[in-house]
Design a protein around this motif. Structure first.
Motif, PDB file in Angstrom:
ATOM      1  N   SER A 243      59.983  42.875  21.595  1.00  0.00           N
ATOM      2  CA  SER A 243      60.423  42.735  20.206  1.00  0.00           C
ATOM      3  C   SER A 243      60.201  44.021  19.442  1.00  0.00           C
ATOM      4  O   SER A 243      60.999  44.396  18.585  1.00  0.00           O
ATOM      5  CB  SER A 243      59.678  41.577  19.533  1.00  0.00           C
TER       6      SER A 243
ATOM      7  N   PRO B 280      80.625  35.376  24.633  1.00  0.00           N
ATOM      8  CA  PRO B 280      79.743  34.917  23.545  1.00  0.00           C
ATOM      9  C   PRO B 280      80.525  34.121  22.510  1.00  0.00           C
ATOM     10  O   PRO B 280      81.731  34.316  22.322  1.00  0.00           O
ATOM     11  CB  PRO B 280      79.216  36.227  22.952  1.00  0.00           C
TER      12      PRO B 280
ATOM     13  N   GLY C 117      56.488  39.895  25.545  1.00  0.00           N
ATOM     14  CA  GLY C 117      57.396  39.526  24.464  1.00  0.00           C
ATOM     15  C   GLY C 117      57.184  40.371  23.233  1.00  0.00           C
ATOM     16  O   GLY C 117      58.130  40.808  22.581  1.00  0.00           O
TER      17      GLY C 117
ATOM     18  N   GLN D  78      68.895  45.768  32.465  1.00  0.00           N
ATOM     19  CA  GLN D  78      68.249  44.607  31.863  1.00  0.00           C
ATOM     20  C   GLN D  78      66.804  44.546  32.318  1.00  0.00           C
ATOM     21  O   GLN D  78      66.499  44.771  33.491  1.00  0.00           O
ATOM     22  CB  GLN D  78      68.957  43.300  32.233  1.00  0.00           C
TER      23      GLN D  78
ATOM     24  N   ASP E 159      70.063  36.799  15.950  1.00  0.00           N
ATOM     25  CA  ASP E 159      69.436  35.860  16.880  1.00  0.00           C
ATOM     26  C   ASP E 159      70.194  35.837  18.201  1.00  0.00           C
ATOM     27  O   ASP E 159      69.590  35.812  19.285  1.00  0.00           O
ATOM     28  CB  ASP E 159      69.397  34.452  16.279  1.00  0.00           C
ATOM     29  N   GLN E 160      71.523  35.866  18.135  1.00  0.00           N
ATOM     30  CA  GLN E 160      72.320  35.867  19.353  1.00  0.00           C
ATOM     31  C   GLN E 160      72.138  37.163  20.137  1.00  0.00           C
ATOM     32  O   GLN E 160      72.094  37.151  21.373  1.00  0.00           O
ATOM     33  CB  GLN E 160      73.801  35.670  19.005  1.00  0.00           C
TER      34      GLN E 160
ATOM     35  N   TYR F 194      71.985  48.317  18.292  1.00  0.00           N
ATOM     36  CA  TYR F 194      72.919  47.642  19.181  1.00  0.00           C
ATOM     37  C   TYR F 194      74.288  48.300  19.023  1.00  0.00           C
ATOM     38  O   TYR F 194      74.739  48.528  17.892  1.00  0.00           O
ATOM     39  CB  TYR F 194      73.061  46.169  18.818  1.00  0.00           C
TER      40      TYR F 194
ATOM     41  N   ASN G  99      69.443  39.056  20.140  1.00  0.00           N
ATOM     42  CA  ASN G  99      68.122  39.013  20.765  1.00  0.00           C
ATOM     43  C   ASN G  99      68.135  38.152  22.021  1.00  0.00           C
ATOM     44  O   ASN G  99      67.461  38.464  23.009  1.00  0.00           O
ATOM     45  CB  ASN G  99      67.088  38.480  19.770  1.00  0.00           C
ATOM     46  N   GLN G 100      68.910  37.078  22.000  1.00  0.00           N
ATOM     47  CA  GLN G 100      69.021  36.233  23.181  1.00  0.00           C
ATOM     48  C   GLN G 100      69.800  36.943  24.291  1.00  0.00           C
ATOM     49  O   GLN G 100      69.487  36.814  25.473  1.00  0.00           O
ATOM     50  CB  GLN G 100      69.699  34.916  22.829  1.00  0.00           C
ATOM     51  N   ALA G 101      70.825  37.711  23.887  1.00  0.00           N
ATOM     52  CA  ALA G 101      71.669  38.378  24.881  1.00  0.00           C
ATOM     53  C   ALA G 101      70.894  39.427  25.669  1.00  0.00           C
ATOM     54  O   ALA G 101      71.155  39.638  26.858  1.00  0.00           O
ATOM     55  CB  ALA G 101      72.878  39.024  24.190  1.00  0.00           C
TER      56      ALA G 101
ATOM     57  N   ALA H  44      67.585  39.410  26.105  1.00  0.00           N
ATOM     58  CA  ALA H  44      66.289  38.893  26.547  1.00  0.00           C
ATOM     59  C   ALA H  44      66.092  39.189  28.030  1.00  0.00           C
ATOM     60  O   ALA H  44      67.036  39.145  28.827  1.00  0.00           O
ATOM     61  CB  ALA H  44      66.203  37.392  26.288  1.00  0.00           C
TER      62      ALA H  44
END
Length: 373
Positions: free
Chosen positions: A19, A267, A15, A310, A93-94, A238, A96-98, A100
């Protein structure tokens, strides 16, 4: 160390690596921070999103700063006139989740380090601004949260220097040279004055995102000013577009890497609004060991194929059956069969009747009348 603890440590390290790979870009690649004289400011991280729909570009960026500066300026060149508004912090935040990593379980048959019998039991412990200088045009000025935003035109860097000095900021001479290519191409500038909510508090932590929108002949991410940095720089970007995107060149850094590529699955929220019409997300990372070699801005283009990318985190597990390692069942079962077969063979041999040997025949009696040879 037990298996749950080992797994937790591995996931934590992965992790942290991810990051560092995506979120921070230690280069303020899209502009230049200019603090007051004798004050210091550092960009601890920069997150940027570039959206390209074929005719218009949007850049949303959020800076995390540190140092003792109580205010500072940020200058960003743009190819055409820009509009500026506050961005939504939830966007990052979204994102980073996308991107992950996905978790997948991978089974192995033979025991590895950490599996029985190789497991270890060791433990590890605002005054009115002065008039614009000659050669500088103020297109507009607005207050956005903690930002005082001025959209400027300039015919030469010296005039821009005069304007900044008139507003209380020092414009380094070496930055004046770096801006010359933008002046030659008639770009415009977004000058941002950063001021904390408390007048005497230093700028610290994550700032509110800024959202810039401007026309462009092609997607471009300004990076030229990062050549002024004295330390190695990193970039994380991004890109939202209709297809997977890539940089045209490395502009003096290492070859950019794709940390994520794929279509977003409907999304919502801030990411859904920004990605409307541009559903393909590409996350790029790049290192600049020697910033002085940065030769220009990043121009982006469509990648030859929309191959998804991914990161995958594999949770390795020993294959078991009813809680017993499969290898032990297999090897143990094979040994048991072999021992059983040998035992049966021995028992069978022991029970087989023994055939007595034939009786010994006595030799014929000797006859003296028999002729001798």
């Amino acid at each position: 160390m037990n298996r749950p603890r080992i797994l937790a440590v591995v996931l934590a390290l992965l992790g942290v690596q991810l990051s560092w790979l995506i979120a921070p870009a230690y280069a303020c690649g899209c502009g230049a921070m200019i603090p007051q004289a004798s004050q210091r400011i550092s960009v601890a991280s920069e997150q940027s999103v570039l959206r390209w729909d074929g005719r218009q570009e949007q850049i949303v960026m959020r800076l995390t700063v540190g140092g003792d500066a109580r205010d500072a300026a940020w200058i960003m060149p743009v190819p055409h006139r820009a509009t500026v508004e506050l961005g939504d912090p939830a966007l990052f935040d979204q994102l980073n989740q996308a991107i992950a990593p996905v978790h997948r379980t991978r089974y192995h048959f033979w025991p590895k380090n950490g599996d029985w019998p190789f497991d270890s039991h060791d433990t590890v412990g605002a005054a009115a601004p002065p008039p614009a200088a000659a050669g500088v045009g103020v297109v507009g000025r607005q207050r956005l949260g903690p930002f005082d935003v001025a959209r400027l035109t300039a015919t030469d860097p010296a005039a821009l220097d005069t304007w900044l000095r008139g507003h209380g900021f020092t414009f380094p001479a070496r930055l004046r040279t770096a801006l010359q290519p933008y002046v030659d191409r008639h770009w415009e500038y977004v000058a941002v004055r950063l001021a904390p909510k408390a007048s005497h508090a230093p700028l610290q932590g994550a700032l509110d995102p800024l959202h810039l929108t401007f026309a462009a002949d092609g997607p471009v991410y300004p990076m030229r000013l990062s050549r002024l940095a004295s330390l190695p720089q990193s970039l994380g970007l991004y890109v939202l577009a209709a297809h997977r995107m890539q940089t045209r060149t490395s502009i003096g850094g290492l070859q950019p890497e794709v940390a994520f590529a794929g279509r977003l699955d409907r999304p919502a929220g801030a990411l859904g609004r920004l990605a409307a019409g541009t559903p393909y997300l590409t996350a790029l990372t790049q290192q600049f060991p020697d910033p002085r070699r940065i030769s220009g801005d990043h121009e982006l283009r469509r990648a030859p194929v929309d191959t998804p990318v991914q990161h995958v985190i594999y949770d390795d597990r020993l294959r078991e059956a009813a809680g017993v390692p499969a290898w032990l069942l297999t090897v143990g079962g094979g040994l048991l069969l072999l021992v059983t077969a040998v035992a049966l063979l021995v028992v069978r041999r022991a029970r087989r009747p023994v055939t007595p040997p034939p009786p010994v025949q006595p030799p014929p009696p000797f006859s003296p009348s028999a002729p001798l040879g």
